[in-house]
Design a protein around this motif. Structure first.
Motif, mmCIF file in Angstrom:
data_model
loop_
_atom_site.group_PDB
_atom_site.id
_atom_site.type_symbol
_atom_site.label_atom_id
_atom_site.label_comp_id
_atom_site.label_asym_id
_atom_site.label_seq_id
_atom_site.Cartn_x
_atom_site.Cartn_y
_atom_site.Cartn_z
ATOM 1 N N GLY A 5 13.680 12.774 55.525
ATOM 2 C CA GLY A 5 13.105 11.831 56.435
ATOM 3 C C GLY A 5 13.191 12.555 57.901
ATOM 4 O O GLY A 5 12.926 13.665 58.089
ATOM 5 N N THR A 6 13.198 11.747 58.779
ATOM 6 C CA THR A 6 13.136 12.383 60.141
ATOM 7 C C THR A 6 14.724 12.616 60.573
ATOM 8 O O THR A 6 15.463 11.654 60.629
ATOM 9 C CB THR A 6 12.600 11.372 61.164
ATOM 10 O OG1 THR A 6 11.078 11.149 60.828
ATOM 11 C CG2 THR A 6 12.785 12.026 62.574
ATOM 12 N N VAL A 7 15.049 13.812 60.402
ATOM 13 C CA VAL A 7 16.444 14.316 60.402
ATOM 14 C C VAL A 7 16.857 14.626 61.781
ATOM 15 O O VAL A 7 15.994 15.441 62.809
ATOM 16 C CB VAL A 7 16.875 15.455 59.831
ATOM 17 C CG1 VAL A 7 18.204 15.897 59.848
ATOM 18 C CG2 VAL A 7 16.238 15.297 58.434
ATOM 19 N N LEU A 8 17.843 14.216 62.651
ATOM 20 C CA LEU A 8 18.353 14.413 63.864
ATOM 21 C C LEU A 8 19.020 15.536 64.054
ATOM 22 O O LEU A 8 20.341 15.152 63.737
ATOM 23 C CB LEU A 8 18.801 13.023 64.807
ATOM 24 C CG LEU A 8 18.006 11.659 64.558
ATOM 25 C CD1 LEU A 8 18.788 10.473 65.333
ATOM 26 C CD2 LEU A 8 16.647 12.008 65.205
ATOM 27 N N VAL A 9 18.358 16.810 64.313
ATOM 28 C CA VAL A 9 19.081 17.930 63.943
ATOM 29 C C VAL A 9 19.947 18.685 65.237
ATOM 30 O O VAL A 9 19.473 18.804 66.269
ATOM 31 C CB VAL A 9 18.010 18.930 63.334
ATOM 32 C CG1 VAL A 9 18.805 20.410 63.018
ATOM 33 C CG2 VAL A 9 17.345 18.546 62.163
ATOM 34 N N ASP A 38 10.053 7.416 55.440
ATOM 35 C CA ASP A 38 10.497 6.662 56.835
ATOM 36 C C ASP A 38 11.789 6.710 57.122
ATOM 37 O O ASP A 38 11.889 6.219 58.318
ATOM 38 C CB ASP A 38 9.923 5.151 56.464
ATOM 39 C CG ASP A 38 8.536 5.066 56.161
ATOM 40 O OD1 ASP A 38 7.739 5.916 56.947
ATOM 41 O OD2 ASP A 38 8.168 4.333 55.297
ATOM 42 N N SER A 39 12.712 7.384 56.505
ATOM 43 C CA SER A 39 14.182 7.280 56.765
ATOM 44 C C SER A 39 14.274 8.210 58.163
ATOM 45 O O SER A 39 13.569 8.962 58.515
ATOM 46 C CB SER A 39 14.971 7.946 55.844
ATOM 47 O OG SER A 39 14.895 7.067 54.714
ATOM 48 N N ILE A 40 15.407 7.514 58.917
ATOM 49 C CA ILE A 40 15.844 8.414 60.011
ATOM 50 C C ILE A 40 17.231 8.747 59.741
ATOM 51 O O ILE A 40 18.151 7.961 59.195
ATOM 52 C CB ILE A 40 15.989 7.477 61.210
ATOM 53 C CG1 ILE A 40 14.431 7.169 61.595
ATOM 54 C CG2 ILE A 40 16.537 8.334 62.359
ATOM 55 C CD1 ILE A 40 14.235 6.053 62.640
ATOM 56 N N ASP A 307 16.622 2.947 57.704
ATOM 57 C CA ASP A 307 15.112 2.512 57.240
ATOM 58 C C ASP A 307 14.209 2.490 58.654
ATOM 59 O O ASP A 307 14.142 1.529 59.151
ATOM 60 C CB ASP A 307 15.085 1.373 56.386
ATOM 61 C CG ASP A 307 13.674 0.982 56.164
ATOM 62 O OD1 ASP A 307 12.926 1.558 56.046
ATOM 63 O OD2 ASP A 307 13.553 -0.175 55.578
ATOM 64 N N GLY A 308 13.385 3.714 58.819
ATOM 65 C CA GLY A 308 12.675 3.720 59.862
ATOM 66 C C GLY A 308 11.318 2.645 59.761
ATOM 67 O O GLY A 308 10.779 2.411 60.788
ATOM 68 N N ASP A 309 11.072 2.114 58.490
ATOM 69 C CA ASP A 309 10.209 1.137 58.537
ATOM 70 C C ASP A 309 10.802 -0.154 58.398
ATOM 71 O O ASP A 309 10.025 -1.302 58.066
ATOM 72 C CB ASP A 309 9.397 1.472 57.167
ATOM 73 C CG ASP A 309 8.043 0.456 57.185
ATOM 74 O OD1 ASP A 309 7.669 0.403 58.014
ATOM 75 O OD2 ASP A 309 7.987 -0.077 56.094
ATOM 76 N N SER A 310 11.942 -0.414 58.823
ATOM 77 C CA SER A 310 12.566 -1.700 58.743
ATOM 78 C C SER A 310 11.882 -2.660 59.697
ATOM 79 O O SER A 310 11.036 -2.204 60.872
ATOM 80 C CB SER A 310 14.116 -1.784 59.253
ATOM 81 O OG SER A 310 14.104 -1.486 60.660
ATOM 82 N N ASP A 311 11.820 -3.850 59.854
ATOM 83 C CA ASP A 311 11.119 -4.935 60.797
ATOM 84 C C ASP A 311 11.621 -4.557 62.293
ATOM 85 O O ASP A 311 11.000 -4.521 63.130
ATOM 86 C CB ASP A 311 11.469 -6.422 60.670
ATOM 87 C CG ASP A 311 10.747 -6.956 59.379
ATOM 88 O OD1 ASP A 311 9.786 -6.124 58.855
ATOM 89 O OD2 ASP A 311 11.307 -7.815 58.679
#
Length: 337
Positions: A5-9, A38-40, A307-311
């Motif tokens: 997903g989008t990884v905070l590196v 869509d994950s973070i 879940d980056g696509d959560s509401d």
């Protein structure tokens, strides 16, 4: 095992689309690539100051002062701890640990009341859990020896020189509360050369400069300080001078949720969101001597997938800011501990 997903590196939490490659519980590589996910993905949290024995008395003592609530030996929490059966205390702490795992906390630093038996109770509560306890015993050298170090109540509560020296000889962690009620105990606490200090609500200029000179990390608990009506710590001033980590403090007055602590600290201080996220992850890990809190090769794979696509998180323009100021329990896809 991979997570993508989008990884905070890394230490700056740079958002990178890709996957984290994990082997034997260790991060091997961060591979930058399109994933369609869509994950973070961020490091799991380290809660740098807890009192989980208070889990037996959530929301007790409304309207009481700090001393009436928690001052040893006869504050409300201490009276309740003495009157509560041992098995109930273990069960209550275990339920809080379960909640902390579910909300993405990988490790915590616990100031454990109850002398040696209090330490044993925490080990028992944590033995079937994946969360890592860093337990600081209180009241005696024996409790320190059984635990990971010593957690002092405050310089005004006793002479801790001998316990500090014993903790140093044992090569263990020494932390102390200070500057919570007023500034008078800050210099005596710093005279002990602690590994870290907690609260610093009433830090004045000279205290801040001394903390900087000594490179002493500070754990702040702003939600707790507000609830107990002692004020709020000078977060920005502390962050300019030393390593600052976040803790949730007493389970009696605050949920041990690092999401809530991050959001509160961020909106109170308006520091960059990357700094606040560091306070909830790598800074606490650094104080505790743990190999987690960052996503980089060689680190323990203790991670949180949102879940980056959560509401709640969909359409967020800045993933770090969204994590710090908006995300919560309902956005979690997976916790890897």
């Amino acid at each position: 095992m991979n997570i993508e997903g989008t990884v905070l590196v890394g230490p700056d939490f740079e958002p990178v689309e890709g996957r984290v490659l994990i082997e034997d519980g260790t991060i091997q590589e961060i591979e930058e690539t399109e994933t369609g996910s869509d994950s973070i993905v961020l490091p799991a949290f380290v809660n740098a100051h807890t009192h989980l024995g208070d889990s037996i008395a959530k929301e007790a003592g409304a309207g009481l002062s700090l001393d009436e609530l928690v001052a040893p030996p006869d504050g409300l929490k201490h009276r309740l701890l003495r009157s509560t059966p041992r098995e109930t205390k273990i069960k209550a702490m275990g339920r809080s640990l379960q909640f902390m795992e579910q909300t993405g906390t990988a490790a915590f630093i616990e100031f454990r009341e109850g002398d040696v038996d209090g330490v044993e109770m925490m080990y028992e509560a944590a033995k079937h859990r994946e969360i890592d306890p860093v337990i600081l015993g209180r009241e005696s050298e024996a409790a320190m020896q059984r635990a990971d170090g010593f957690g002092a109540s405050g310089a005004r509560d006793g002479d801790f020189d001998q316990l500090r020296n014993a903790t140093r000889r044992a090569g263990k962690l020494f932390g102390i509360h200070t500057g919570e009620r007023d500034p008078t105990d800050i210099h005596p606490a710093l005279d002990l050369s602690p590994d870290f200090i907690v609260h610093m609500v009433h830090a004045e200029s000279l205290h801040l400069e001394r903390v900087a000179d000594m490179h002493v990390p500070v754990v702040i608990c702003p939600r707790s300080n507000l609830v107990t009506n002692v004020g709020v710590p000078p977060i920005r001033e502390l962050a300019k001078r030393t390593t600052v980590a976040l803790g949730t403090d007493n389970a009696m007055t605050n949920s041990p949720s690092m999401f809530r602590e991050m959001e509160f600290a961020a909106k109170l201080s308006d520091l960059p969101d990357e700094e606040i996220l560091a306070m909830a992850t790598r800074n606490g890990a650094e104080i505790a001597g743990l190999n987690c809190g960052l996503i980089e090769p060689g680190r323990d794979a203790k991670l949180l997938e949102l879940d980056g696509d959560s509401d709640n998180l969909c359409y967020a323009k800045d993933p770090v800011r969204a994590v710090v100021r908006r995300a919560g329990h309902s956005d979690i896809k997976r916790v890897i501990l």
